[in-house]
Structures are given as C-alpha cells and as structure tokens.
Design an enzyme around this catalytic site. Structure first.
Site, mmCIF file in Angstrom:
data_model
loop_
_atom_site.group_PDB
_atom_site.id
_atom_site.type_symbol
_atom_site.label_atom_id
_atom_site.label_comp_id
_atom_site.label_asym_id
_atom_site.label_seq_id
_atom_site.Cartn_x
_atom_site.Cartn_y
_atom_site.Cartn_z
ATOM 1 N N GLU A 256 34.762 -3.521 44.287
ATOM 2 C CA GLU A 256 33.336 -3.181 44.199
ATOM 3 C C GLU A 256 33.283 -1.682 43.974
ATOM 4 O O GLU A 256 33.579 -0.907 44.890
ATOM 5 C CB GLU A 256 32.620 -3.518 45.512
ATOM 6 C CG GLU A 256 32.589 -4.989 45.861
ATOM 7 C CD GLU A 256 31.762 -5.810 44.898
ATOM 8 O OE1 GLU A 256 30.898 -5.248 44.203
ATOM 9 O OE2 GLU A 256 32.006 -7.024 44.822
ATOM 10 N N CYS A 295 25.345 2.240 46.533
ATOM 11 C CA CYS A 295 25.950 1.822 45.267
ATOM 12 C C CYS A 295 24.921 1.177 44.360
ATOM 13 O O CYS A 295 25.098 1.128 43.147
ATOM 14 C CB CYS A 295 27.091 0.858 45.540
ATOM 15 S SG CYS A 295 26.589 -0.533 46.566
HETATM 16 P P1 NAP Z 1 36.498 6.495 47.511
HETATM 17 O O1 NAP Z 1 36.804 7.928 47.600
HETATM 18 O O2 NAP Z 1 36.977 5.751 46.329
HETATM 19 O O3 NAP Z 1 37.070 5.844 48.852
HETATM 20 C C1 NAP Z 1 36.849 4.497 49.169
HETATM 21 C C2 NAP Z 1 37.880 4.018 50.162
HETATM 22 O O4 NAP Z 1 39.155 3.995 49.542
HETATM 23 C C3 NAP Z 1 38.012 4.912 51.386
HETATM 24 O O5 NAP Z 1 38.200 4.113 52.519
HETATM 25 C C4 NAP Z 1 39.249 5.717 51.063
HETATM 26 O O6 NAP Z 1 39.917 6.174 52.206
HETATM 27 C C5 NAP Z 1 40.097 4.670 50.381
HETATM 28 N N1 NAP Z 1 41.172 5.185 49.532
HETATM 29 C C6 NAP Z 1 41.209 6.332 48.833
HETATM 30 N N2 NAP Z 1 42.375 6.400 48.140
HETATM 31 C C7 NAP Z 1 43.073 5.286 48.421
HETATM 32 C C8 NAP Z 1 44.345 4.787 48.025
HETATM 33 N N3 NAP Z 1 45.111 5.440 47.177
HETATM 34 N N4 NAP Z 1 44.762 3.606 48.535
HETATM 35 C C9 NAP Z 1 43.988 2.900 49.386
HETATM 36 N N5 NAP Z 1 42.774 3.329 49.803
HETATM 37 C C10 NAP Z 1 42.309 4.504 49.316
HETATM 38 O O7 NAP Z 1 34.929 6.234 47.567
HETATM 39 P P2 NAP Z 1 33.880 6.865 48.582
HETATM 40 O O8 NAP Z 1 33.655 8.285 48.197
HETATM 41 O O9 NAP Z 1 34.196 6.539 49.989
HETATM 42 O O10 NAP Z 1 32.585 6.000 48.243
HETATM 43 C C11 NAP Z 1 31.644 6.335 47.283
HETATM 44 C C12 NAP Z 1 31.769 5.461 46.068
HETATM 45 O O11 NAP Z 1 31.752 4.094 46.448
HETATM 46 C C13 NAP Z 1 30.609 5.627 45.108
HETATM 47 O O12 NAP Z 1 31.131 5.782 43.822
HETATM 48 C C14 NAP Z 1 29.831 4.325 45.233
HETATM 49 O O13 NAP Z 1 29.166 3.934 44.053
HETATM 50 C C15 NAP Z 1 30.904 3.366 45.575
HETATM 51 N N6 NAP Z 1 30.345 2.224 46.321
HETATM 52 C C16 NAP Z 1 30.327 0.996 45.741
HETATM 53 C C17 NAP Z 1 29.796 -0.086 46.427
HETATM 54 C C18 NAP Z 1 29.767 -1.461 45.828
HETATM 55 O O14 NAP Z 1 29.480 -2.392 46.570
HETATM 56 N N7 NAP Z 1 30.040 -1.639 44.576
HETATM 57 C C19 NAP Z 1 29.285 0.082 47.719
HETATM 58 C C20 NAP Z 1 29.327 1.342 48.286
HETATM 59 C C21 NAP Z 1 29.859 2.412 47.579
HETATM 60 P P3 NAP Z 1 39.606 7.634 52.831
HETATM 61 O O15 NAP Z 1 38.153 7.715 53.047
HETATM 62 O O16 NAP Z 1 40.396 7.593 54.088
HETATM 63 O O17 NAP Z 1 40.100 8.595 51.792
#
Ligand code: NAP
Length: 515
Positions: A256, A295
């Site tokens: 997602e 999102c």
């Molecule tokens: P993110 O930086 O991609 O992080 C998401 C999750 O992935 C965090 O728990 C992060 O851990 C983890 N992560 C990062 N690198 C990883 C790796 N190499 N291996 C495994 N896990 C890893 O996103 P965010 O900044 O938290 O969230 C914002 C984004 O999420 C926005 O772009 C938004 O559109 C999107 N979003 C989408 C939805 C949907 O349902 N489609 C819902 C909500 C948000 P850490 O935090 O510990 O680094």
C-alpha cells in the site's frame, strides 16, 4: 526520556544503541527512543510459527472474532491516554488522534462482526462446488485455510493505531500470527496499543508480536508460508518487493503505497447545489485532517476552467475554518506535520510545486516554530505539467488543476497519477458520472461519487471503511486490503479439492443454513 521496547518471543526487549528518536512536533523535543539493534528477529519468526500459529488455529473463527471484539474494547478503554500521546508524538489534534484510534477500534469491531458468521470449521468454503466429470460423482470445491507462517506488517508513520490494527484484524481472524512494525517516528501510540493487546491476555502467546524500531534483518527469515503487508512510500515499497529473500521464496507481499489522489468537479454542479458544498467541504477536510498526512488525501483538484476563480475563493474561505495551532488547544483544527523531517519534505514539495503553479493560499514559509505548515492551495498554470501528477506532497497541500469540463479530459488527467487509492467526483449527471467512473476505474481502487442525493449521508472520501477494499494499482502499490472478508484472502491459501462428491461436498462444501 522513555525507551520503547519490542514484544518478541514472549518478552518485552529493548534494542541496543540510540535507534530512532520520537519527536514532539510542536517543539522538536525528543519524547522517546526505540531501537531493534541486537534483537533476535529469527527467533521471533520461529516463535510465531511454532507457538502463535498453532494456538491461533486451535481457536474457531467465532472465537477469534470474539477476541477481536475484546481487543477493540480494551483499546477503547485507554482512548484518552492515546489521544494525549498522539499530540505529544505525531502532532495530532484531538480530532486527528480520534480518527486514528477510533479507526483501529472500529475496524477490529467490524472484523469481529464479519467473523461471527464464519462458523466453527477450521477452513472456509470458497464459493459453490462444481461438477467436474460426466456425472456429479467427480466434484470440485475450493476452500481457504490459514497459511502456516507469520504475517509481517510494516506500517507508515501516519496511522500508528489504525494502520497496525486493521492489518492485525484480518490476519488474526484468518488464523495467522502477526509481527507488527509501526513507523518508528510516531511509534508511541502503537507501542501503547501493543501493550494493551499483550496485557489483555486475549491473544494467545506468539500470535501478536511487536517490533518497535527498524525492521533489521526480519525479512531475511521469511519463507513461502509467510507474508508481508507493507504500507508506506512507493520507494520503500519497491525495495521490499525486490527483497532477494522474499523473491526467492515467493513470499506473498502486499504493498500500500502513495497516491496522487484526485477530486473532480463536473461542469453540471451549480454553486448552490448540495454537491458543490460537499465538494468544498471534503477538499478542505482532506487538506487539513491529519495535517494532510493521509494516503487518501486529495492532492489534485480538477475544476472546469471557467469555475477556477469561484472554487479558489470558496476553498480559501473553507480553509479558514481550520485554525492552525498547538494540537492540544481546543480551537486548533490544523496541527503540525508529524516531525521535523516530514516538515522539511513538505516545504521542499511546496517549493517544487510552485515552479508550475501559483500559490494562492499559505505557502512554504513556516507560520511558526516547530513542524507547522500552513494549509497551502495552489492553482496550476499548466494542467499537463508532469510534477502535478507525480509528486506527493504529504502535508496540508493541494493544487487546483483547470480542465475543459469534458469527462474525456478529466479521465485522461486523473489517470496520469499512474494508479491511485481514491478519486472523488462530484456530479448530478448520471451519464457524465458513468463515463468518468468507467474511465478511471482501471486505475483506482476506490471511486467516490458525490451528488445532491447522497450529500446528507455521505462519509468523506478520505475515510477508509472496513467493508470496502483499500488499495490501488500502479503507483499506489498494486495491493488490496480490507473489503470485509476479502481481507482474509491474503492470509489464507485457496486450495481446490477434487474427489467423490459426497466426500468433497459433504466435508468441504458451503455450510447450509442452520448447520
Ligand atoms: P516509509 O518511509 O516508506 O516507511 C514506511 C515503513 O517502512 C516504516 O515502518 C519504515 O520503518 C519501514 N521501512 C523503511 N525502510 C525499510 C526497509 N528497507 N525494510 C523494511 N521496512 C522499511 O513511509 P512513511 O514516511 O512512514 O509513510 C508515509 C508514506 O506512506 C506516504 O507516502 C503515504 O502516502 C504512504 N501511505 C500509504 C498508505 C496506503 O494505505 N496506501 C497509508 C498510509 C501512508 P522506519 O519508520 O522504522 O524507518
């Protein structure tokens, strides 16, 4: 300062080193830290498979549904405490925190109710049986059984409670143990919810584990019975999808990711129509709720070119209903973004958008110290500028994009987002709406059609509902979650059983009423 532990292999454990800092978005103060360095994640995966899975599968669907109901109530009991945590770490206003927390408890309650109807057999019949041979003696039936692995759930920072518990609800009801990893920067609420889940005693040991901090080498321990459901940015999603171990073992992955969501005003909607009021109200809400960090929040507002001035004026007035301020102040309806890193990203995003659009309200300049961003409205100078359709500015920011009023052009522009979670359209013209819906449907997971007839009863398009699917193709990740019992598909194996009818149908066929 608090150190947040992880709950793994039956005990709360803190990692080594500094780990991730959790900020107060208002003043940048560090309120807690969490680290997973040195924790044995392979042992946690084994614990889930060997202890949690078998215990969960001993429970019937009905018992697991009752467990979800209990979890919903237990989390609801500490609602006020969680609301306070959301303002301290994450910058949530009271309303924003409630949206996240009530989303979690509401989804758990909804899955408790879906699960009640599933009966007490250890599998689910999937559709009706079929005659396969010359006569009905040779029969086929699909069933769904819980897979024997662990569900790893990696969540984004913006919904620490809802994001975690909506995934957990589907997996636990299906009979699959979970390891929940929240976004590190706002993990305080998730950590407290995890404490409640563990202390409730409702979930069997090993069925719910919680990883507070980075994912470390977790993915390297997974195999073909396991699955990963990820929510976050497209960039991280792509990394996870390409993880060598996940690819090698064909581990199920659901992504997602982000989405350049759109709202479209059709030309038939007059200024005094209820649908017009709904359009202005929903766009304002989407921009300011959770400081635009949803999102599903609208990023592009498509408006017939001759209505742009009117919509701009009305939206600016609407944004005035969301006073910016400290999340704990009663009058505040627009809090800061979640942390300083997020603030820097949003400011940079506004600056990039302003290369191709005019800022008509707010702007990149910070209105006060801390991670505050003004609600920012832009008007695009060129509807075809790529950046409009490619850049997700994850804050209270959206751009009005003029179009010629035809459904054809609206479809073409909306679909340039390369796959979205939700598009909302406002029209009382059924023909226009039908053409638009069919044109954008292949590129979107959800289409919200606003009209005068439903205005009074409508839940806004930014709200994800447990009974409808959430997810979208392409850039949005290509995943699908929720959708009532469809949400269990990801965690179960669909198996075709072939054999003598009375055995196959009698043992695995759909339950008849009263059974
Ligand atoms: P993110 O930086 O991609 O992080 C998401 C999750 O992935 C965090 O728990 C992060 O851990 C983890 N992560 C990062 N690198 C990883 C790796 N190499 N291996 C495994 N896990 C890893 O996103 P965010 O900044 O938290 O969230 C914002 C984004 O999420 C926005 O772009 C938004 O559109 C999107 N979003 C989408 C939805 C949907 O349902 N489609 C819902 C909500 C948000 P850490 O935090 O510990 O680094």
């Amino acid at each position: 300062m608090q150190t947040l532990s992880s709950y793994l292999s039956g005990q709360w454990q803190a990692g080594q080193g500094e780990g991730t800092a959790l900020e107060n978005a208002v003043n940048g103060e560090i309120v807690a830290r969490c680290s997973t360095e040195g924790l044995d994640l392979g042992a946690a995966v084994r614990h889930a498979r060997e202890v949690g899975g078998p215990a969960l599968r001993k429970m019937t669907f009905t018992e697991r549904a009752t467990m979800l109901k209990g979890l919903s109530a237990a989390i609801h009991e500490i609602r006020e405490e969680l609301i306070e945590m959301g303002s301290r770490n994450g910058g949530n206003t009271r309303g924003d925190a409630k949206f996240d927390i009530d989303g979690a408890t509401g989804t758990l309650a909804a899955y408790a109710s879906f699960g009640k109807r599933l009966g007490d057999r250890p599998f689910l019949a999937d559709g009706d049986g079929q005659q396969l041979g010359r006569t009905a003696r040779f029969w086929g039936q699909h069933i769904r059984v819980p897979r024997r692995g662990v569900a790893v759930h990696i969540n984004a920072f913006n919904f620490p409670a809802w994001g975690m518990m909506e995934k957990a609800a589907c997996a636990l009801l299906a009979g699959v143990p979970v390891i929940e990893k929240p976004g590190g920067a706002t993990a305080l609420i998730a950590w407290r919810v995890a404490q409640v889940v563990v202390e409730s005693g409702l979930v069997p040991e090993g069925a719910f584990q919680f990883l507070c901090g980075s994912a470390g080498d977790l993915l390297s321990h997974l195999n073909g019975q396991d699955c990963v459901a990820f929510t976050g940015s497209a960039a991280t999603g792509a990394k996870i999808r390409g993880d060598a171990n996940l690819v090698r073992h064909n581990v199920r992955v659901n992504i997602e990711a982000d989405s350049i969501n759109a709202a479209v005003l059709a030309p038939d909607v007059a200024t005094d129509a209820e649908a017009y009021g709904l359009f202005i109200g929903n766009v304002g809400l989407d921009m300011c709720q959770k400081a635009g960090q949803k999102c599903t929040a609208v990023r592009r507002i498509f408006v017939p070119a001759d209505r742009v001035e009117e919509v701009k004026t009305d939206l600016i007035a609407e944004l005035g209903r969301y006073p910016l301020g400290e999340p704990t102040e009663k009058t505040t309806r627009l809090g800061p973004v979640a942390h300083s890193g997020q603030h820097a990203d949003v400011v940079a995003g506004i600056q990039r958008l302003s290369e191709i659009a005019d800022v008509v309200h707010g702007g990149a300049e910070s209105p006060r110290d801390g991670a505050f961003v003004s609600a920012t409205l832009l008007v695009a100078r060129d509807a075809d500028a790529n950046i409009l359709h490619e850049l997700e500015v994850f804050g209270p920011v959206a751009t009005i994009v003029p179009y010629d009023g035809t459904a054809t052009r609206a479809i073409e522009l909306v679909n340039r987002g390369d796959g979205g979670l939700v598009v909302s359209v406002y029209s009382n013209d059924a023909n226009w709406s039908e053409e638009f819906v069919l044109g954008v449907a292949p590129f979107h997971g959800r289409i919200w059609v606003g009209s005068d007839r439903m205005a009074e009863q409508a839940l806004p398009p930014g709200m994800v509902l447990p009974n409808l699917v959430h997810g979208g193709p392409g850039r949005a990740g290509g995943g699908e979650e929720l959708g009532a019992l469809r949400g269990l598909d990801f965690y179960t194996q669909r198996t075709a059983i072939q054999g003598f009818k009375s055995f196959v149908d009698g043992t695995f066929g759909p339950e008849t009423e009263g059974e």
